[in-house]
Design an enzyme around this catalytic site. Structure first.
Site, PDB file in Angstrom:
ATOM      1  N   HIS A  35       0.375  -1.069  -0.092  1.00  0.00           N
ATOM      2  CA  HIS A  35      -0.219   0.237  -0.415  1.00  0.00           C
ATOM      3  C   HIS A  35       1.357   1.659   0.063  1.00  0.00           C
ATOM      4  O   HIS A  35       0.600   1.852  -0.324  1.00  0.00           O
ATOM      5  CB  HIS A  35      -0.807  -0.043   1.289  1.00  0.00           C
ATOM      6  CG  HIS A  35      -1.943  -0.950   1.528  1.00  0.00           C
ATOM      7  ND1 HIS A  35      -1.568  -2.144   2.189  1.00  0.00           N
ATOM      8  CD2 HIS A  35      -3.052  -1.269   0.321  1.00  0.00           C
ATOM      9  CE1 HIS A  35      -2.676  -2.640   2.023  1.00  0.00           C
ATOM     10  NE2 HIS A  35      -3.188  -2.145   0.982  1.00  0.00           N
ATOM     11  N   GLN A  59     -18.318  -6.366  -1.113  1.00  0.00           N
ATOM     12  CA  GLN A  59     -16.953  -7.714  -2.537  1.00  0.00           C
ATOM     13  C   GLN A  59     -16.383  -8.772  -1.809  1.00  0.00           C
ATOM     14  O   GLN A  59     -15.395  -9.487  -2.155  1.00  0.00           O
ATOM     15  CB  GLN A  59     -16.164  -6.937  -2.362  1.00  0.00           C
ATOM     16  CG  GLN A  59     -15.384  -6.233  -0.879  1.00  0.00           C
ATOM     17  CD  GLN A  59     -13.897  -5.565  -1.798  1.00  0.00           C
ATOM     18  OE1 GLN A  59     -14.109  -4.646  -2.571  1.00  0.00           O
ATOM     19  NE2 GLN A  59     -12.438  -6.077  -2.217  1.00  0.00           N
ATOM     20  N   GLY A 146      -2.570  -1.673  -6.827  1.00  0.00           N
ATOM     21  CA  GLY A 146      -1.266  -2.733  -6.799  1.00  0.00           C
ATOM     22  C   GLY A 146      -1.542  -3.581  -8.423  1.00  0.00           C
ATOM     23  O   GLY A 146      -2.708  -4.350  -8.520  1.00  0.00           O
TER      24      GLY A 146
HETATM   25  O1  PAF Z   1      -7.478  -4.194  -3.767  1.00  0.00           O
HETATM   26  C1  PAF Z   1      -8.865  -3.606  -2.562  1.00  0.00           C
HETATM   27  O2  PAF Z   1      -7.861  -3.234  -1.366  1.00  0.00           O
HETATM   28  C2  PAF Z   1     -10.464  -3.373  -2.232  1.00  0.00           C
HETATM   29  O3  PAF Z   1     -10.211  -3.985  -3.561  1.00  0.00           O
HETATM   30  C3  PAF Z   1     -10.544  -1.419  -3.054  1.00  0.00           C
HETATM   31  C4  PAF Z   1     -10.241  -1.798  -4.381  1.00  0.00           C
HETATM   32  C5  PAF Z   1      -9.910  -0.953  -2.045  1.00  0.00           C
HETATM   33  C6  PAF Z   1     -12.319  -1.799  -3.175  1.00  0.00           C
HETATM   34  O4  PAF Z   1     -12.938  -1.994  -1.743  1.00  0.00           O
END
Ligand code: PAF
Length: 282
Positions: A35, A59, A146
């Site tokens: 990150h 998600q 990423g």
């Molecule tokens: O890659 C992630 O951490 C997540 O899928 C994101 C892009 C923040 C969406 O919730």
């Protein structure tokens, strides 16, 4: 560093940035060096940088790890402050999805329906919906993702192109541990023994990449090599794929850029990883 908890606070901060370029790094928090690589790239390329921290329930599948997904907001804020981030948007769920929220963004076609799309039904609908909402709220000039989640990058690029969102999506290379394991917030689930075993994944990918660099263009052979390298390791391979970089369909021969992707279980932790196979690379 400004902490916005609500949409109103975020919009107020955003209005104050008028005339400045804004870089955005969406995250689910529990930040690691991967990150921070996104944040540094955003810092280098924009006048203002905003990071979102939101564990997006949409998600995660019903049997997935939404509840136990690691969270540590205080630590995340300290790390981001040290990177000279200007603002963090860390909304509660009700702020992102207020009562009555009823809209989904669905990307269709191979890019969203194969591999991760098939293994995790609804996952990309959740990602596309939250990313669209975040991009609309933040209105960044550039957003950073990423390459570890290569399919997610392609889904986001698809939706940004199709919905004509005025943002540049910037993919950033995967950050790896010294033994090759791609950094992921989910690596904390691994026991010390599983953590050792998990390095077999990148090792299998790199073995195939080496063969590719030596001239192997038969995708079946590259897939076979990954399976063979992993055969001795106590991992449960879910898929190994050689997918075209543009169409995201499975290929027989790698004559143009493709991704070699794997998903595998190490104990009860599901890991994904990939490498780029570029015939034009030296
Ligand atoms: O890659 C992630 O951490 C997540 O899928 C994101 C892009 C923040 C969406 O919730």
């Amino acid at each position: 560093m400004y902490l916005a908890r609500t949409v109103t606070e975020l919009r107020r901060w955003r209005a104050e940035q008028a005339g400045r370029s804004v870089g955005f790094v969406p995250t689910m928090g529990y930040l690691h060096a991967g990150h921070l690589a996104l944040v540094r790239r955003a810092r280098a390329e924009n006048e203002a940088v905003v990071v979102s921290i939101f564990v997006n329930p949409l998600q995660f599948g019903p049997a997935e790890d939404y509840e136990r997904y690691p969270r540590d907001l205080d630590r995340d804020l300290r790390l981001l402050d040290a990177e000279r981030v200007d603002a963090v948007f860390a909304p509660p769920v009700e702020e992102m999805y207020p009562p009555g929220f009823a809209t989904s963004v669905v990307v269709s076609g191979p890019v969203a329906e194969r591999l991760e799309g098939e293994a995790r039904p609804g996952h990309f609908r959740g990602v596309a919906t939250v990313v669209t909402r975040l991009l609309n709220l933040v209105q960044p000039h550039r957003a950073y993702f990423g390459w570890k989640d290569a399919q997610q990058v392609l889904v986001v690029q698809r939706l940004v192109a199709d919905l004509a969102l005025p943002v540049e999506i910037v993919p950033v290379p995967t950050v790896r541990e010294p033994d090759g394991l791609a950094l992921s917030s989910r690596n904390v689930y691994l026991s010390p023994e599983e953590r050792r075993v998990a390095a077999a994944l990148p090792q299998a990918l790199f073995a195939a990449l080496e063969r590719f660099r030596a001239g192997e263009r038969d995708a079946g052979e590259l897939r076979r090599l990954v399976r063979e390298t992993l055969a001795g390791a106590p991992v449960r391979l879910e898929y190994v794929s050689v997918s075209d970089r543009e169409t995201f369909t499975e290929v027989d021969r790698v004559e143009r850029p493709a991704l070699l992707l794997v998903a595998a279980w190490v104990g009860s932790t599901r890991l994904i990883d990939n490498v780029l196979l570029d015939p034009a690379a030296p």
